[in-house]
Design an enzyme around this catalytic site. Structure first.
Site, PDB file in Angstrom:
ATOM      1  N   HIS A  96     -11.375  16.571  45.827  1.00  0.00           N
ATOM      2  CA  HIS A  96     -12.222  16.521  44.629  1.00  0.00           C
ATOM      3  C   HIS A  96     -13.698  16.736  44.976  1.00  0.00           C
ATOM      4  O   HIS A  96     -14.593  16.156  44.362  1.00  0.00           O
ATOM      5  CB  HIS A  96     -12.052  15.190  43.887  1.00  0.00           C
ATOM      6  CG  HIS A  96     -10.660  14.922  43.421  1.00  0.00           C
ATOM      7  ND1 HIS A  96     -10.153  15.457  42.252  1.00  0.00           N
ATOM      8  CD2 HIS A  96      -9.664  14.186  43.965  1.00  0.00           C
ATOM      9  CE1 HIS A  96      -8.902  15.061  42.095  1.00  0.00           C
ATOM     10  NE2 HIS A  96      -8.581  14.299  43.130  1.00  0.00           N
ATOM     11  N   ASN A 153      -5.776  13.408  36.668  1.00  0.00           N
ATOM     12  CA  ASN A 153      -5.801  14.854  36.873  1.00  0.00           C
ATOM     13  C   ASN A 153      -5.480  15.548  35.552  1.00  0.00           C
ATOM     14  O   ASN A 153      -5.234  14.899  34.540  1.00  0.00           O
ATOM     15  CB  ASN A 153      -4.774  15.269  37.935  1.00  0.00           C
ATOM     16  CG  ASN A 153      -5.151  14.826  39.335  1.00  0.00           C
ATOM     17  OD1 ASN A 153      -6.316  14.883  39.715  1.00  0.00           O
ATOM     18  ND2 ASN A 153      -4.168  14.384  40.103  1.00  0.00           N
ATOM     19  N   TYR A 172      -9.608   4.691  47.418  1.00  0.00           N
ATOM     20  CA  TYR A 172     -10.753   5.256  46.697  1.00  0.00           C
ATOM     21  C   TYR A 172     -12.044   4.470  46.961  1.00  0.00           C
ATOM     22  O   TYR A 172     -13.101   5.068  47.231  1.00  0.00           O
ATOM     23  CB  TYR A 172     -10.449   5.320  45.203  1.00  0.00           C
ATOM     24  CG  TYR A 172      -9.743   6.594  44.816  1.00  0.00           C
ATOM     25  CD1 TYR A 172     -10.256   7.454  43.853  1.00  0.00           C
ATOM     26  CD2 TYR A 172      -8.550   6.966  45.447  1.00  0.00           C
ATOM     27  CE1 TYR A 172      -9.604   8.627  43.517  1.00  0.00           C
ATOM     28  CE2 TYR A 172      -7.908   8.128  45.124  1.00  0.00           C
ATOM     29  CZ  TYR A 172      -8.432   8.969  44.154  1.00  0.00           C
ATOM     30  OH  TYR A 172      -7.805  10.142  43.836  1.00  0.00           O
TER      31      TYR A 172
END
Length: 515
Positions: free
Chosen positions: A77, A150, A360
């Site tokens: 990303h 997504n 994350y």
């Protein structure tokens, strides 16, 4: 007016701000330490043709700052675009979820959304055939909730142990540093569960025309809990109000040469012109007792819940109506995590989700620093009261002189809230490296087969052509192994790809990995 005087002046964005002005009456240029800069065009030298002086602090400050002005690029990303907006509740779902930002129709919550390409580097084209990231940060009165999704409802793998290998297969060859069709297809042809995501990616939806013209999905299964403690499994859907629009392979390749930042520019322009990107926010809701009985493992990220089994239920509307002021400060430093929950929203046993709950935030700690939550774009709108202290780049009061431990004997310090219990039931059992539940029962080809049969003839033709064009760059034995998976999925799909691949191999058309 002297250099230290204060005044009000425009900062170029039509916003009033307090600035320092120099003797000219214009905003004063300073060093990072705040000292006035007399000349920003010429370095300090011994005479006009002499050597530079090390005492030119301003020169070396600028050079040292330039060397460090990029934070590490996201592993995935990396290239993205973002905008601010709001989420408005349109339907009452308080019977399903106790989250306060969902408490009543008409309630608005500020949001920041970031769109991205998954495998491509930061400088790559927006027109790559790739999954698009669709992450939304909700700044709620109970803290931030992040929906990290997504533009597809499924993913390539179902177990996080495969995720690093999948990413490596999508990146550049360690020897040539070029995109590698062998690695791409070698990995996928050995992972049959990837078929569903593969077919979506090589369909027309593999290259969305713009970020406005694609749906978003939470993809994972999550849990909603109401005020009475009753829970349901849910999946999140963002349905575009601008309609689905995609680019063909030829259009994408052409635009990549002339407008590689096509989607980024479209997002910026559409908001500037008042054509605000908007999505209907919906959920699929599954009673907890349905999960063990459902045909597919409801926590398998490579599978969807059929809409006929669990129809979409409208919740609200997401609108983006304000562009960012500074890309690095907002888009690049934005950090999202599926582990950012608020009361009423919890995780499921989805294996990929469980791994991402850690991954994350850990990536943000590496990229931005331990105190990434204090960066304005990530900072909650509610006051944060924690015993976590110190670390690099503390920009808050760091808790002042208050104790940095709990429990403690002092008043007016943060205390636990027993009214907000963590409700996370777990199944007992033997600890081992088990395949997912229903592994032997599940057919990894059934859902992609259903998708193939739902496609229009035009979409089938594009999908077949896109696959054939891409896979022809892989070794023959890898092509044949992947063709075996296509045959298991659908005979018509496989025969069409074989025919098109034979045509592509004879054609002088250049091989392209972009789309």
């Amino acid at each position: 007016m002297d250099a230290e005087s204060g005044s009000k002046a425009s900062n170029g964005n039509s916003k009033s701000a307090s600035v320092r002005v120099g003797s000219s009456g214009k905003p004063l240029h300073t060093t990072l330490a705040g000292a006035p800069v007399s000349d920003d065009n010429n370095s300090v030298t011994i005479g006009q043709s002499g050597h530079l002086l090390f005492e030119d602090v301003h020169l070396f400050e600028k050079q040292a700052r330039l060397n460090r002005e990029r934070v590490p690029e996201r592993v995935v990303h990396a290239k993205g675009a973002g905008a601010h907006g709001y989420f408005e509740v349109t339907k009452d779902v308080s019977n399903l979820c106790k989250a306060k930002f969902l408490s009543e129709p008409g309630k608005r919550t500020p949001v920041f959304a970031r769109f991205s390409s998954v495998a491509a580097e930061r400088g790559f084209t927006d027109l790559a055939r790739d999954v698009r990231g669709f992450a939304v940060k909700f700044y709620t009165e109970e803290g931030n909730w992040d929906m990290t999704g997504n533009n597809t409802p499924v993913f390539w793998v179902r177990d996080p142990l495969k995720f690093p290998d999948f990413v490596h297969s999508q990146k550049r060859n360690p020897k040539t540093n070029a995109k590698d069709p062998n690695a791409f297809w070698d990995f996928l042809s050995l992972v049959p569960e990837s078929m569903h995501q593969l077919l979506i990616t090589f369909s027309p939806r593999g290259v969305p025309a713009t970020y406005r013209n694609m749906n978003g999905y939470g993809s994972h299964t999550f849990k909603w809990v109401n005020k009475e403690g009753k829970a349901h499994w849910v999946k999140f859907h963002l349905v575009t109000e601008h309609g689905i629009k995609n680019l063909t392979h030829e259009e994408a390749v052409s635009l990549s040469g002339s407008k590689p930042d096509y989607a980024t520019e479209d997002l910026l322009t559409s908001i500037e012109e008042g054509n605000f990107p908007a999505w209907k926010f919906c959920v699929q809701v599954m009673p907890l007792e349905d999960a063990p009985k459902y045909k597919w493992d409801p926590f398998d990220l490579t599978k969807v819940w059929l809409h006929k089994d669990y129809p979409l239920m409208e919740v609200g509307r997401l609108v983006l109506d304000r562009n960012v002021e500074n890309y690095h400060a907002e888009v690049e430093q934005a950090a999202f995590s599926p582990g950012s929950f608020v009361p009423g929203i919890e995780a499921s046993p989805d294996r990929i989700l469980q791994s991402r709950l850690f991954a994350y935030d850990d990536a943000a700690r590496y990229r931005i620093g331990t105190n990434f939550h204090d960066v304005p774009i990530n900072k909650p709108i509610v006051k944060v009261q924690t015993y976590s202290r110190d670390g690099a780049m503390v920009v808050s009061d760091n808790g002042g002189s208050k104790p940095n431990y709990y429990p403690n004997s002092y008043d007016n310090l943060p205390r636990n809230d027993p009214t907000q219990p963590d409700v996370h039931p777990h199944e007992g059992g033997t600890v081992d490296r088990f395949p997912p539940r229903k592994w032997e029962e599940q057919d990894d080809y059934e859902q992609p087969r259903m998708l193939w049969k739902l496609m229009s003839e035009e979409d089938k033709e594009q999908t077949v052509s896109n696959i054939a064009n891409h896979i022809r760059g892989a070794a023959e034995f890898i092509q044949e192994r992947q063709m075996g998976l296509f045959r298991k999925c659908d005979g018509d799909l496989a025969s069409r790809i074989e025919k098109k691949l034979a045509e592509k191999k004879k054609s002088p058309e250049p091989y392209t990995m972009i789309a």
